[in-house]
Structures are given as structure tokens and as C-alpha cells.
Design an enzyme around this catalytic site. Structure first.
Site, PDB file in Angstrom:
ATOM      1  N   ALA A  57       0.847  -1.197   0.000  1.00 13.52           N
ATOM      2  CA  ALA A  57       0.000   0.000   0.000  1.00 13.52           C
ATOM      3  C   ALA A  57       0.881   1.245   0.000  1.00 13.52           C
ATOM      4  O   ALA A  57       2.044   1.199   0.402  1.00 13.52           O
ATOM      5  CB  ALA A  57      -0.902  -0.009   1.228  1.00 13.52           C
ATOM      6  N   SER A  60      -1.113   8.140  -0.806  1.00 13.29           N
ATOM      7  CA  SER A  60      -1.076   8.956  -2.023  1.00 13.29           C
ATOM      8  C   SER A  60      -0.369  10.273  -1.753  1.00 13.29           C
ATOM      9  O   SER A  60      -0.268  10.723  -0.606  1.00 13.29           O
ATOM     10  CB  SER A  60      -2.496   9.238  -2.509  1.00 13.29           C
ATOM     11  OG  SER A  60      -3.143   8.054  -2.863  1.00 13.29           O
ATOM     12  N   GLY A 145     -13.305  -3.643  -1.439  1.00 15.73           N
ATOM     13  CA  GLY A 145     -13.701  -2.343  -1.985  1.00 15.73           C
ATOM     14  C   GLY A 145     -14.313  -2.424  -3.365  1.00 15.73           C
ATOM     15  O   GLY A 145     -14.972  -1.487  -3.804  1.00 15.73           O
TER      16      GLY A 145
HETATM   17  N1  SAH Z   1      -6.063   6.380   0.374  1.00 17.21           N
HETATM   18  C1  SAH Z   1      -4.954   5.583   0.841  1.00 17.21           C
HETATM   19  C2  SAH Z   1      -4.398   4.800  -0.332  1.00 17.21           C
HETATM   20  C3  SAH Z   1      -3.766   3.524   0.050  1.00 17.21           C
HETATM   21  S1  SAH Z   1      -3.108   2.611  -1.360  1.00 17.21           S
HETATM   22  C4  SAH Z   1      -3.883   6.495   1.420  1.00 17.21           C
HETATM   23  O1  SAH Z   1      -3.664   7.553   0.840  1.00 17.21           O
HETATM   24  O2  SAH Z   1      -3.268   6.127   2.434  1.00 17.21           O
HETATM   25  C5  SAH Z   1      -4.501   1.703  -1.888  1.00 17.21           C
HETATM   26  C6  SAH Z   1      -5.111   0.813  -0.861  1.00 17.21           C
HETATM   27  O3  SAH Z   1      -6.130   0.039  -1.472  1.00 17.21           O
HETATM   28  C7  SAH Z   1      -4.149  -0.169  -0.208  1.00 17.21           C
HETATM   29  O4  SAH Z   1      -4.115   0.105   1.161  1.00 17.21           O
HETATM   30  C8  SAH Z   1      -4.752  -1.540  -0.494  1.00 17.21           C
HETATM   31  O5  SAH Z   1      -4.637  -2.441   0.593  1.00 17.21           O
HETATM   32  C9  SAH Z   1      -6.204  -1.181  -0.764  1.00 17.21           C
HETATM   33  N2  SAH Z   1      -6.927  -2.156  -1.591  1.00 17.21           N
HETATM   34  C10 SAH Z   1      -6.496  -2.791  -2.726  1.00 17.21           C
HETATM   35  N3  SAH Z   1      -7.442  -3.622  -3.182  1.00 17.21           N
HETATM   36  C11 SAH Z   1      -8.503  -3.537  -2.330  1.00 17.21           C
HETATM   37  C12 SAH Z   1      -9.777  -4.167  -2.270  1.00 17.21           C
HETATM   38  N4  SAH Z   1     -10.169  -5.068  -3.182  1.00 17.21           N
HETATM   39  N5  SAH Z   1     -10.600  -3.808  -1.258  1.00 17.21           N
HETATM   40  C13 SAH Z   1     -10.230  -2.905  -0.314  1.00 17.21           C
HETATM   41  N6  SAH Z   1      -9.039  -2.292  -0.308  1.00 17.21           N
HETATM   42  C14 SAH Z   1      -8.173  -2.590  -1.309  1.00 17.21           C
END
Ligand code: SAH
Length: 228
Positions: A57, A60, A145
Site C-alpha cells: 500500500a 497517495s 472495496g
Molecule cells: N487512500 C490511501 C491509499 C492507500 S493505497 C492512502 O492515501 O493512504 C490503496 C489501498 O487500497 C491499499 O491500502 C490496499 O490495501 C487497498 N486495496 C487494494 N485492493 C482492495 C480491495 N479489493 N478492497 C479494499 N481495499 C483494497
């Protein structure tokens, strides 16, 4: 664009984002000033770039968080119900909560339990964040998600949905179904050529849906949960 807004403090970072035209709306600026990015980014918190969180992860870059907030702002009123998919560090989940308090609710969704907990722990690092957790303005749940989570309190759907990881083309349709009318979805979508773009998808008051293709981006994909 990625580096020129960096600063030596949270305030300097946010002021630079505003000076560079990446934050234009006072409510977005206020909310980002209220949340210290050092509680969320393990390294270089005031640099305008993404940072690794572990578990594949990434938090952003601040200018992407700003772009998402600027886009969703018309739907982020006190009392609004918001879903933050792929909440990761919990940073944006917390900033969104600043914009919908009092009376609103933001639910962060993560498919990795360690990241569900990371979000909760990070929000709890400040007294303000602990208050939002205690009042239920912000919360984190484990889920996929790509499927999303139903809005159960008001029962009319989410005023705003932010997605922090890229969907496959067409994957956004299911999340549109969870929106309130009116409501807005901000989602990176990956197309056939592997290029990703932000789509801003509105469900208008009569239930019809409009889509706007926005900037080119690079997000980690929405995937199956790793076997933990
Ligand atoms: N908005 C967060 C972005 C994290 S990166 C920030 O700025 O901290 C993207 C995230 O999506 C990761 O933490 C990853 O674990 C999550 N992710 C990926 N696939 C997913 C899914 N199918 N369901 C839920 N979360 C998911």
C-alpha cells in the site's frame, strides 16, 4: 508538480499546495491543515509525493488527496455519509471526517486487517482524531472495496465515495449503485491500454448518471486480498 509543493511542516506543505493552485477551496485547506500528515506517512510526510506503507500500500501524494477533496467537496457537508475505499493510512478518511462533522460519518474500507488497524491507530494519534473515532464520525471496516459497503444509517446511499486504488474498466458500476442521488464517486479506472484516469461519476437527483473523464494517474490496483 510532484515535488514543488513540499514543505518543512504540515502547514508549509498545505500553504504551498494552495499557492500552486492545487488547493483552491478554503474548506479543503482548513481540513488539510487540521490533520498532521506525519501521523500517516512513515517517511517524508511533508513531501508532495506518495510514500510506501508496507502491505503493497502507498499513501497517495498530498496533491492527489487535494484533488480528490476538491472534487468531492460539493457533497462533503456536515451530516454527509462518505465511503473511503482503500483507506490505507487513514489520512484521507480523517480529512473527510473533518469535512462532514458534526453529524456525518466516514467509513474507511480495507481488505487487509493490518491496514484496517493502521487507519484506526493513525487517526487515534491526535486528540481530535480520537474524538472523531469516539463519536463515530470516522470508522474502519474490513471488506472488498470492489463490492463496497451499503450505507445503513440513512439508508439512502453514500453522498460521496472516494476510491484510493484503481478499478478495472466497468468495475465502477457496482459502486455507482451505492451512491445516493445526488452523490459523487471519485475513482481511478484502468483501461485497455493500462493507462489510468480519474473518473468523476455523478448520480443526479433524478437517479441518472453522468461520467467525466479527468486527469491521468497512477494508483495501485484494487486486487484480491493477499492470503494473510
Ligand atoms: N487512500 C490511501 C491509499 C492507500 S493505497 C492512502 O492515501 O493512504 C490503496 C489501498 O487500497 C491499499 O491500502 C490496499 O490495501 C487497498 N486495496 C487494494 N485492493 C482492495 C480491495 N479489493 N478492497 C479494499 N481495499 C483494497
Amino acid at each position: 508538480m510532484a515535488w514543488r509543493s513540499s514543505g518543512a511542516s504540515n502547514q508549509a506543505l498545505i500553504e504551498n499546495l494552495a499557492a500552486n493552485g492545487l488547493i483552491t477551496q478554503p474548506r479543503v485547506k482548513q481540513a488539510m491543515l487540521a490533520v498532521d500528515r506525519a501521523h500517516y506517512a512513515p517517511r517524508n510526510p511533508y513531501q508532495d509525493s506518495p510514500q510506501p506503507l508496507g502491505h503493497r500500500a502507498t499513501i497517495s501524494a498530498p496533491h492527489m488527496h487535494a484533488a480528490a477533496l476538491e472534487s468531492l467537496l460539493p457533497y462533503l457537508h456536515p451530516g454527509a455519509k462518505v465511503l473511503d475505499i482503500g483507506s490505507g493510512s487513514g489520512y484521507l478518511t480523517h480529512v473527510l471526517a473533518e469535512l462532514v462533522k458534526p453529524g456525518g460519518r466516514v467509513v474507511g474500507v480495507e481488505h487487509i486487517q493490518a491496514l484496517v488497524e493502521m487507519g484506526r491507530v493513525n487517526v487515534g494519534k491526535s486528540a481530535e482524531g480520537r474524538g472523531l473515532l469516539e463519536m463515530g464520525v470516522v470508522g474502519f471496516v474490513k471488506g472488498d472495496g470492489r463490492v463496497g459497503v451499503e450505507e445503513e444509517e440513512g439508508g439512502k446511499g453514500w453522498d460521496a465515495i472516494h476510491v484510493g486504488a484503481a478499478a478495472v474498466k466497468g468495475g465502477e458500476g457496482r459502486l455507482v449503485g451505492l451512491l445516493k442521488a445526488p452523490g459523487r464517486l471519485f475513482i481511478p479506472v484502468e483501461e485497455e491500454d493500462y493507462a489510468q484516469h480519474i473518473y468523476v461519476i455523478d448520480k443526479v437527483a433524478d437517479g441518472s448518471v453522468t461520467r467525466k473523464k479527468d486527469m491521468g494517474v497512477q494508483y495501485v490496483p484494487l486486487t484480491d486480498a493477499p492470503t494473510e
